[in-house]
Motif scaffolding. Structure first.
Motif, PDB file in Angstrom:
ATOM      1  N   PHE A 171      -2.886   6.949   8.477  1.00 52.12           N
ATOM      2  CA  PHE A 171      -1.863   5.971   8.851  1.00 52.12           C
ATOM      3  C   PHE A 171      -0.688   6.071   7.891  1.00 52.12           C
ATOM      4  CE2 PHE A 171      -5.747   3.627  10.371  1.00 52.12           C
ATOM      5  CZ  PHE A 171      -5.505   3.895  11.706  1.00 52.12           C
ATOM      6  N   PRO A 172       0.538   5.991   8.408  1.00 53.10           N
ATOM      7  CA  PRO A 172       1.692   6.128   7.541  1.00 53.10           C
ATOM      8  C   PRO A 172       1.969   4.858   6.731  1.00 53.10           C
ATOM      9  CG  PRO A 172       2.344   6.012   9.864  1.00 53.10           C
ATOM     10  CD  PRO A 172       0.865   5.878   9.820  1.00 53.10           C
ATOM     11  N   PRO A 173       2.621   4.948   5.594  1.00 57.21           N
ATOM     12  CA  PRO A 173       2.891   6.214   4.936  1.00 57.21           C
ATOM     13  C   PRO A 173       1.628   6.698   4.245  1.00 57.21           C
ATOM     14  CG  PRO A 173       3.637   4.415   3.562  1.00 57.21           C
ATOM     15  CD  PRO A 173       3.059   3.797   4.791  1.00 57.21           C
ATOM     16  N   ASP A 174       1.434   8.010   4.222  1.00 56.62           N
ATOM     17  CA  ASP A 174       0.297   8.539   3.480  1.00 56.62           C
ATOM     18  C   ASP A 174       0.589   8.184   2.034  1.00 56.62           C
ATOM     19  OD1 ASP A 174      -2.067  10.011   3.116  1.00 56.62           O
ATOM     20  OD2 ASP A 174      -0.839  11.539   2.178  1.00 56.62           O
ATOM     21  N   SER A 175      -0.196   7.285   1.458  1.00 52.87           N
ATOM     22  CA  SER A 175       0.351   6.488   0.372  1.00 52.87           C
ATOM     23  C   SER A 175      -0.016   6.774  -1.074  1.00 52.87           C
ATOM     24  CB  SER A 175       0.038   5.043   0.667  1.00 52.87           C
ATOM     25  OG  SER A 175      -1.347   4.904   0.792  1.00 52.87           O
ATOM     26  N   PRO A 176      -0.639   7.883  -1.430  1.00 51.40           N
ATOM     27  CA  PRO A 176      -0.920   8.013  -2.861  1.00 51.40           C
ATOM     28  C   PRO A 176       0.321   7.890  -3.746  1.00 51.40           C
ATOM     29  CG  PRO A 176      -2.083   9.687  -1.661  1.00 51.40           C
ATOM     30  CD  PRO A 176      -1.180   9.000  -0.688  1.00 51.40           C
ATOM     31  N   ASN A 177       1.482   8.350  -3.261  1.00 55.24           N
ATOM     32  CA  ASN A 177       2.673   8.263  -4.101  1.00 55.24           C
ATOM     33  C   ASN A 177       3.157   6.839  -4.278  1.00 55.24           C
ATOM     34  OD1 ASN A 177       2.636  10.982  -4.373  1.00 55.24           O
ATOM     35  ND2 ASN A 177       4.224  11.384  -2.844  1.00 55.24           N
ATOM     36  N   LEU A 178       2.729   5.970  -3.370  1.00 53.25           N
ATOM     37  CA  LEU A 178       3.177   4.588  -3.391  1.00 53.25           C
ATOM     38  C   LEU A 178       2.893   3.921  -4.736  1.00 53.25           C
ATOM     39  CD1 LEU A 178       4.143   2.240  -1.429  1.00 53.25           C
ATOM     40  CD2 LEU A 178       1.735   1.650  -1.331  1.00 53.25           C
ATOM     41  N   ALA A 224       4.813   1.664  -9.724  1.00 51.36           N
ATOM     42  CA  ALA A 224       4.608   1.431 -11.154  1.00 51.36           C
ATOM     43  C   ALA A 224       5.843   1.779 -11.974  1.00 51.36           C
ATOM     44  CB  ALA A 224       3.403   2.226 -11.644  1.00 51.36           C
ATOM     45  N   VAL A 225       6.572   2.825 -11.595  1.00 55.01           N
ATOM     46  CA  VAL A 225       7.603   3.311 -12.514  1.00 55.01           C
ATOM     47  C   VAL A 225       9.013   3.427 -11.939  1.00 55.01           C
ATOM     48  CG1 VAL A 225       5.992   4.536 -14.018  1.00 55.01           C
ATOM     49  CG2 VAL A 225       6.945   5.711 -12.034  1.00 55.01           C
ATOM     50  N   ALA A 226       9.199   3.224 -10.643  1.00 59.97           N
ATOM     51  CA  ALA A 226      10.543   3.430 -10.077  1.00 59.97           C
ATOM     52  C   ALA A 226      11.545   2.428 -10.651  1.00 59.97           C
ATOM     53  CB  ALA A 226      10.498   3.319  -8.550  1.00 59.97           C
ATOM     54  N   SER A 227      12.766   2.899 -10.943  1.00 65.23           N
ATOM     55  CA  SER A 227      13.842   2.012 -11.415  1.00 65.23           C
ATOM     56  C   SER A 227      14.329   1.196 -10.205  1.00 65.23           C
ATOM     57  CB  SER A 227      14.991   2.853 -11.955  1.00 65.23           C
ATOM     58  OG  SER A 227      15.598   3.565 -10.881  1.00 65.23           O
ATOM     59  N   PRO A 228      15.087   0.111 -10.436  1.00 62.60           N
ATOM     60  CA  PRO A 228      15.562  -0.683  -9.287  1.00 62.60           C
ATOM     61  C   PRO A 228      16.309   0.174  -8.265  1.00 62.60           C
ATOM     62  CG  PRO A 228      16.000  -1.850 -11.328  1.00 62.60           C
ATOM     63  CD  PRO A 228      15.452  -0.508 -11.721  1.00 62.60           C
ATOM     64  N   LEU A 240      11.703   9.893 -13.053  1.00 63.61           N
ATOM     65  CA  LEU A 240      10.856   8.823 -12.526  1.00 63.61           C
ATOM     66  C   LEU A 240       9.949   8.326 -13.656  1.00 63.61           C
ATOM     67  CD1 LEU A 240       9.887   7.232 -10.011  1.00 63.61           C
ATOM     68  CD2 LEU A 240       8.355   9.124  -9.512  1.00 63.61           C
ATOM     69  N   GLY A 241      10.251   7.136 -14.173  1.00 67.18           N
ATOM     70  CA  GLY A 241       9.490   6.604 -15.294  1.00 67.18           C
ATOM     71  C   GLY A 241      10.044   7.113 -16.610  1.00 67.18           C
ATOM     72  N   ALA A 242       9.251   7.000 -17.658  1.00 71.14           N
ATOM     73  CA  ALA A 242       9.723   7.353 -18.995  1.00 71.14           C
ATOM     74  C   ALA A 242       9.611   8.860 -19.223  1.00 71.14           C
ATOM     75  CB  ALA A 242       8.904   6.604 -20.038  1.00 71.14           C
ATOM     76  N   GLN A 281      -1.653   9.595 -12.508  1.00 75.20           N
ATOM     77  CA  GLN A 281      -3.088   9.369 -12.297  1.00 75.20           C
ATOM     78  C   GLN A 281      -3.349   8.136 -11.435  1.00 75.20           C
ATOM     79  OE1 GLN A 281      -4.277  12.145 -13.168  1.00 75.20           O
ATOM     80  NE2 GLN A 281      -5.522  11.859 -14.973  1.00 75.20           N
ATOM     81  N   LEU A 282      -2.378   7.205 -11.397  1.00 78.21           N
ATOM     82  CA  LEU A 282      -2.558   5.967 -10.640  1.00 78.21           C
ATOM     83  C   LEU A 282      -2.841   6.251  -9.170  1.00 78.21           C
ATOM     84  CD1 LEU A 282       0.320   3.673 -11.918  1.00 78.21           C
ATOM     85  CD2 LEU A 282      -2.131   3.262 -12.142  1.00 78.21           C
ATOM     86  N   ARG A 283      -2.249   7.328  -8.687  1.00 73.33           N
ATOM     87  CA  ARG A 283      -2.408   7.635  -7.274  1.00 73.33           C
ATOM     88  C   ARG A 283      -3.811   8.124  -6.965  1.00 73.33           C
ATOM     89  NH1 ARG A 283      -1.997  12.949  -6.201  1.00 73.33           N
ATOM     90  NH2 ARG A 283      -1.014  12.733  -4.170  1.00 73.33           N
ATOM     91  N   LEU A 284      -4.515   8.558  -8.010  1.00 77.57           N
ATOM     92  CA  LEU A 284      -5.744   9.301  -7.741  1.00 77.57           C
ATOM     93  C   LEU A 284      -6.961   8.428  -7.438  1.00 77.57           C
ATOM     94  CD1 LEU A 284      -5.342  12.149 -10.342  1.00 77.57           C
ATOM     95  CD2 LEU A 284      -5.031  12.265  -7.876  1.00 77.57           C
ATOM     96  N   THR A 285      -7.080   7.290  -8.134  1.00 74.47           N
ATOM     97  CA  THR A 285      -8.306   6.503  -7.980  1.00 74.47           C
ATOM     98  C   THR A 285      -8.493   6.052  -6.540  1.00 74.47           C
ATOM     99  OG1 THR A 285      -8.138   5.809 -10.254  1.00 74.47           O
ATOM    100  CG2 THR A 285      -9.560   4.495  -8.836  1.00 74.47           C
ATOM    101  N   VAL A 286      -7.467   5.406  -5.988  1.00 75.32           N
ATOM    102  CA  VAL A 286      -7.601   4.915  -4.620  1.00 75.32           C
ATOM    103  C   VAL A 286      -7.774   6.088  -3.652  1.00 75.32           C
ATOM    104  CG1 VAL A 286      -6.410   3.707  -2.752  1.00 75.32           C
ATOM    105  CG2 VAL A 286      -6.405   2.751  -5.047  1.00 75.32           C
ATOM    106  N   ARG A 287      -7.099   7.187  -3.919  1.00 75.34           N
ATOM    107  CA  ARG A 287      -7.225   8.364  -3.071  1.00 75.34           C
ATOM    108  C   ARG A 287      -8.669   8.863  -3.038  1.00 75.34           C
ATOM    109  NH1 ARG A 287      -4.663  10.187   0.949  1.00 75.34           N
ATOM    110  NH2 ARG A 287      -3.616  12.155   0.674  1.00 75.34           N
ATOM    111  N   ARG A 288      -9.342   8.828  -4.180  1.00 77.11           N
ATOM    112  CA  ARG A 288     -10.724   9.327  -4.225  1.00 77.11           C
ATOM    113  C   ARG A 288     -11.667   8.378  -3.493  1.00 77.11           C
ATOM    114  NH1 ARG A 288      -9.586  11.385 -10.316  1.00 77.11           N
ATOM    115  NH2 ARG A 288      -8.685  13.380  -9.666  1.00 77.11           N
ATOM    116  N   LEU A 289     -11.416   7.093  -3.612  1.00 75.10           N
ATOM    117  CA  LEU A 289     -12.240   6.150  -2.847  1.00 75.10           C
ATOM    118  C   LEU A 289     -12.005   6.388  -1.355  1.00 75.10           C
ATOM    119  CD1 LEU A 289     -11.923   2.715  -4.683  1.00 75.10           C
ATOM    120  CD2 LEU A 289     -13.262   4.715  -5.288  1.00 75.10           C
ATOM    121  N   GLN A 290     -10.749   6.614  -1.011  1.00 78.35           N
ATOM    122  CA  GLN A 290     -10.398   6.865   0.385  1.00 78.35           C
ATOM    123  C   GLN A 290     -11.104   8.118   0.905  1.00 78.35           C
ATOM    124  OE1 GLN A 290      -6.251   7.908   0.857  1.00 78.35           O
ATOM    125  NE2 GLN A 290      -6.087   6.698   2.722  1.00 78.35           N
TER     126      GLN A 290
END
Lengths: 275, 390
Positions: free
Chosen positions: B94-101, B106-110, B229-231, B240-249
Motif C-alpha cells: 500500500f502506498p506510500p511504501d513507507s520505510p523512508n517515512l 525524524a530528520v527532515a528540516s521544515p 538530510l539531518g546532521a 536505521q529507523l526505517r529498518l525495524t518496522v520494515r523487518r516486522l513487516q
C-alpha cells in the motif's frame, strides 16, 4: 408532438412525475443483521449430531444481510432515508456484526443479547417490538440466513406487523408513499407495488455490497450500540422447534467409465437396477 | 493472549477482502506474463486501477501521522493488515511504501518536510533510498561513496546498487561519506532529485520474485546545501529507523505467504489420491502440515508481540532480527513443501508457488541477510542485552 395516421396532431400530455423519491417524509430504515458461519468456511457437523460446529470457526455477517445494509445505505444516499438502524439478536459477539454494518454506513445499532438459540418466530416478535418503538418506514432483511436457510423471519415479521412485504427483491424503487419491488420468482420476475411502511427481503442480485472502507471503519467505533435483553422487549425467546438431528449429506460414490452403450445399459440394468 | 481490537480486526478483514477480490484474481495474468518472459508484477494499467481502489478504500498512508493526512495506525494493526497482503503472490504494497517515512519524519528540516515528506506521505511523490554499494551490502558501514562540500554545494561521487523503485522515484535518499570517521561515523544522508546532473541510472537488474533493482552512478553530482538530510556525519542512526518496522513487516508478509502455501497444500492433500490413499492420510504430509501450522502460529505471535512492544515505545531491534531470520526461513520451507506436495504441478509457472518461492528467497537476503541477523542476535544475547534470558 406527433401525428396520427391521418395527419392529425396529437398532443402529448406530460404526465406529472409520479412523486419524487424525496417527497415522502424521510424515514428510518431498520436492518436486522445475523451473525453466521462465514460463507467461505467449510462447515462441519458436530460429532453428536446436534448442529454445526461453530467453535473456533470464522463468523461473519449473513451475506444476504450485507445486501440489505447496502440497499439501506443506497436509499439513504439518495435522500430517501434519514437514519439506518442495524439490529442483531444473539450472543454478545453479534456486536461485531453490528459494527460491520455501522462501518458500511448504518448510523446506530441495537443488540438484543441472548444465549438462547433464537428461532425465526422469536426474532420476528422481538423485531416487531423494536419496530413499534423505532417506527421505521422500511425494514430490509436478508431473504434467508445461510446457516439454517429458514427464510421465515421477514415473512413472519410482516404478518405480525400487518405490513406489506416484498420478498426476494432484486430491485427496489421508492415512489412517495409506495414502493415498487421486483421479485425473483420461479420462472421469472414479478413486480409488486407496496404501501409503506413495508418489509423487504433481499435476493442476491439486488446489489453488490460495498467494502467498509478504512475511514468508515474508524468512524464506526464512535457510533452507538444499545444493548437490551429479550425480556426488555417482552418476548420469551424459548425455542419452539426442536432439532432432531443434523447430519452431513451422504458421500457421493466415485463414478465409473464405461466402454460402450451396451455396457452402460447392462450396468444400469444389472448393477444400478434403474432400468 | 494476543487479540486484535475489534477495529483492527475489521481493518484486517478489509485487507483480506481486498486481497481476495482485487489482487488474487490478477495473479493468473501476472503469472502468464512472467512465464512469457515479462515482469512478474502488475502492468501499469492494472496498477493504476488497483491504486485508485486503494485510495477509495482508504488503504493509503496507513502509518502516516494524522497531521500529514494519514491513518496513523499502530504497528499491531499494520502487521495484521500486512499479513493479509502477504497472501498475494506478486509484489504489492500500500502506498506510500513507507520505510523512508520514519527517516524523513525524524530528520527532515521544515523546508524538506514541505517539499519532500508531505507529498511522499500523501502518496503523490515516490522515493527510494540508496545505501548498498558493490563492495558494501549487508555491511553498509563499509560504503565508500563520498560527498565533498564545494562552496555551499555538495558534490557526490560513487556507485550504489540494489536500489528499488528508482525509475518511479521523484527523489532518492543517498547515503555518502562526508567525514574522516570510520564505519558508522561520518556518513551523511542527502536528497537527490530525479534527473539531477551527474545522477545516472547505470542499469536495471531483474531480481527473482518479480522485483527490479538498479545500479546507480554519481559522477560529480552537484546538489545544493539544503539537501543534507539531518546532521552532517550523523546519517547512519536515522537510516536505521526505517529498518525495524520494515523487518516486522517482512515477518507479517512471510506469515501471510506461509498461510497461503499451507492452505494450498491442505486443499491439494485432501483431494489428491496416490497409491490408493489420499495425501492427507500420509504421515509425511501430516507432519509437514503440523510443523507448518505450528511455525505459522509462532511467527504470527512473534510479529504481534514485537509490534505491541514497538507501539509501547520499547526497543525491538533484537526481536526484529529474530523475526527477519525466522519468518523468511519458515516461509521458504513451507512454500517448498507445498510445491513438493503438489508434484509436477507445484513447479509449473502456472502456479503462484514458484513466484512465492522466489520472492521469499530474495527476502532472506534483503534488509540484512539471515547470517548478519544471527550474528547480531548472538552478540546481543552474549552481551546480556536481550531481556529474554535475563
Amino acid at each position: 408532438m406527433r401525428t396520427n395516421g391521418r395527419g392529425l396532431f396529437l398532443a402529448t400530455v406530460e404526465r406529472p412525475a409520479l412523486i419524487q423519491e424525496t417527497a415522502r417524509q424521510p424515514m428510518k430504515i431498520l436492518v436486522p443483521v445475523k451473525r453466521v458461519v462465514d460463507y467461505n468456511v467449510k462447515v462441519r457437523v458436530k460429532s453428536d449430531g446436534t448442529g454445526v460446529e461453530t467453535a473456533g470457526v470464522k463468523m461473519s455477517m449473513n451475506p444476504f444481510d450485507e445486501i440489505a445494509v447496502e440497499e439501506a445505505v443506497r436509499l439513504k444516499e439518495k435522500g430517501a432515508a434519514t437514519e439506518i438502524i442495524a439490529v442483531s439478536l444473539g450472543v454478545a459477539a453479534c456486536q461485531e456484526t453490528i459494527r460491520t454494518a455501522l462501518a458500511m454506513g448504518a448510523d446506530r445499532g441495537i443488540l438484543v443479547e441472548s444465549d438462547v438459540d433464537l428461532q425465526p418466530l422469536a426474532v420476528a416478535k422481538m423485531l416487531k417490538a423494536i419496530a413499534e418503538k423505532e417506527q421505521p418506514g422500511l425494514i430490509i432483511l436478508g431473504k434467508q440466513a445461510i446457516d439454517d436457510d429458514m427464510s421465515a423471519t421477514g415473512q413472519m415479521l410482516a404478518a405480525l406487523l400487518g405490513w406489506s412485504q416484498g420478498t426476494f427483491a432484486s430491485k427496489v424503487t421508492i415512489e412517495g408513499d409506495s414502493m415498487t419491488v421486483i421479485r425473483e420468482v420461479d420462472g421469472g420476475l414479478e413486480t409488486v407495488v407496496l404501501n409503506l411502511p413495508a418489509i423487504i427481503t433481499t435476493d442476491l442480485r439486488l446489489n453488490e455490497p460495498r467494502y467498509a472502507s478504512l475511514p468508515n471503519i474508524m468512524k464506526a467505533r464512535k457510533k452507538p450500540i444499545d444493548t437490551m435483553k429479550p425480556a426488555d422487549l417482552g418476548v420469551d425467546p424459548t425455542p419452539r422447534l426442536t432439532v432432531v438431528k443434523v447430519e452431513e449429506p451422504a458421500k457421493r460414490q466415485a463414478g465409473k467409465k464405461v466402454g460402450s452403450v451396451a455396457e452402460l445399459v447392462e450396468k444400469l440394468r444389472n448393477e444400478a437396477k434403474v432400468i | 493472549m494476543f487479540e486484535l481490537s475489534e477495529e483492527h480486526r475489521m481493518l484486517k478483514e478489509l485487507v483480506a477482502k481486498f486481497v481476495d477480490q482485487e489482487l488474487i484474481p490478477l495473479e493468473r495474468q501476472v503469472l502468464a506474463r512472467e512465464a512469457a518472459g515479462g515482469k512478474a508484477g502488475l502492468s501499469d494499467a492494472e496498477e493504476e486501477r488497483i491504486l485508485a481502489r486503494c485510495k477509495e478504500l482508504g488503504l493509503w498512508s496507513l502509518d502516516v501521522p494524522e497531521e500529514l493526512g494519514g491513518a496513523n495506525l499502530p504497528t499491531v494493526a499494520l502487521m495484521a493488515m500486512n499479513e493479509e497482503l502477504g497472501r498475494c503472490a506478486f509484489p504489492f504494497t500500500f502506498p506510500p511504501d513507507s520505510p523512508n517515512l520514519h527517516m524523513l519524519m525524524a530528520v527532515a528540516s521544515p523546508e524538506q518536510r514541505t517539499k519532500y515528506l508531505e507529498p511522499y506521505a500523501a502518496g503523490t511523490a515516490k522515493s527510494a533510498i540508496a545505501i548498498s554499494e558493490p563492495g558494501a551490502g549487508g555491511d553498509p558501514a563499509g560504503m565508500i561513496t563520498r560527498a565533498v562540500q564545494d562552496g555551499s554545494d555538495w558534490v557526490i561521487n560513487g556507485r550504489k546498487i540494489w536500489v528499488s523503485r528508482v525509475p518511479q522515484a521523484d527523489f532518492i535518499i543517498v547515503m555518502a561519506r562526508t567525514g574522516d570517521g570510520k564505519r558508522h561515523e561520518g556518513v551523511t544522508a542527502f536528497i537527490v532529485e530525479k534527473g539531477e546532473p551527474g545522477f545516472i541510472i547505470e542499469r536495471e537488474i531483474a531480481m527473482i520474485g518479480g522485483q527490479r533493482t538498479y545500479e546507480l552512478v554519481f559522477e560529480d553530482c552537484r546538489i545544493p546545501g539544503d539537501r543534507v538530510l539531518g546532521a552532517i556525519g550523523k546519517g547512519f542512526a536515522p537510516m536505521q529507523l526505517r529498518l525495524t518496522v520494515r523487518r516486522l513487516q517482512m515477518g507479517a508478509w512471510c506469515t501471510g505467504m506461509a498461510v497461503r502455501a499451507l492452505q494450498m497444500l491442505c486443499e491439494h492433500a485432501r483431494q489428491r489420491v496416490t497409491f490408493g490413499a489420499k495425501l492427507s492420510e500420509r504421515q509425511a504430509i501430516q507432519w509437514w502440515v503440523a510443523e507448518a501450522a505450528t511455525k505459522i502460529h509462532a511467527c504470527r505471535l512473534m510479529v504481534m508481540d514485537a509490534a505491541a512492544k514497538n507501539d509501547a515505545g520499547k526497543d525491538v531491534r533484537t526481536e526484529a532480527s529474530m523475526i527477519k531470520v525466522y519468518a523468511t526461513e519458515m516461509a521458504q520451507e513451507i512454500i517448498d513443501q507445498s510445491m513438493q506436495a503438489h508434484g509436477a504441478m507445484g513447479v509449473t509457472k502456472e502456479m503462484p508457488l514458484q513466484l512465492m518461492a522466489n520472492k521469499v528467497r530474495a527476502m532472506r537476503v534483503y534488509e540484512g541477510p539471515s547470517e548478519v541477523h544471527r550474528m547480531t542476535i548472538g552478540k546481543r544475547v552474549l552481551d546480556g542485552k536481550w531481556s529474554g534470558i535475563n
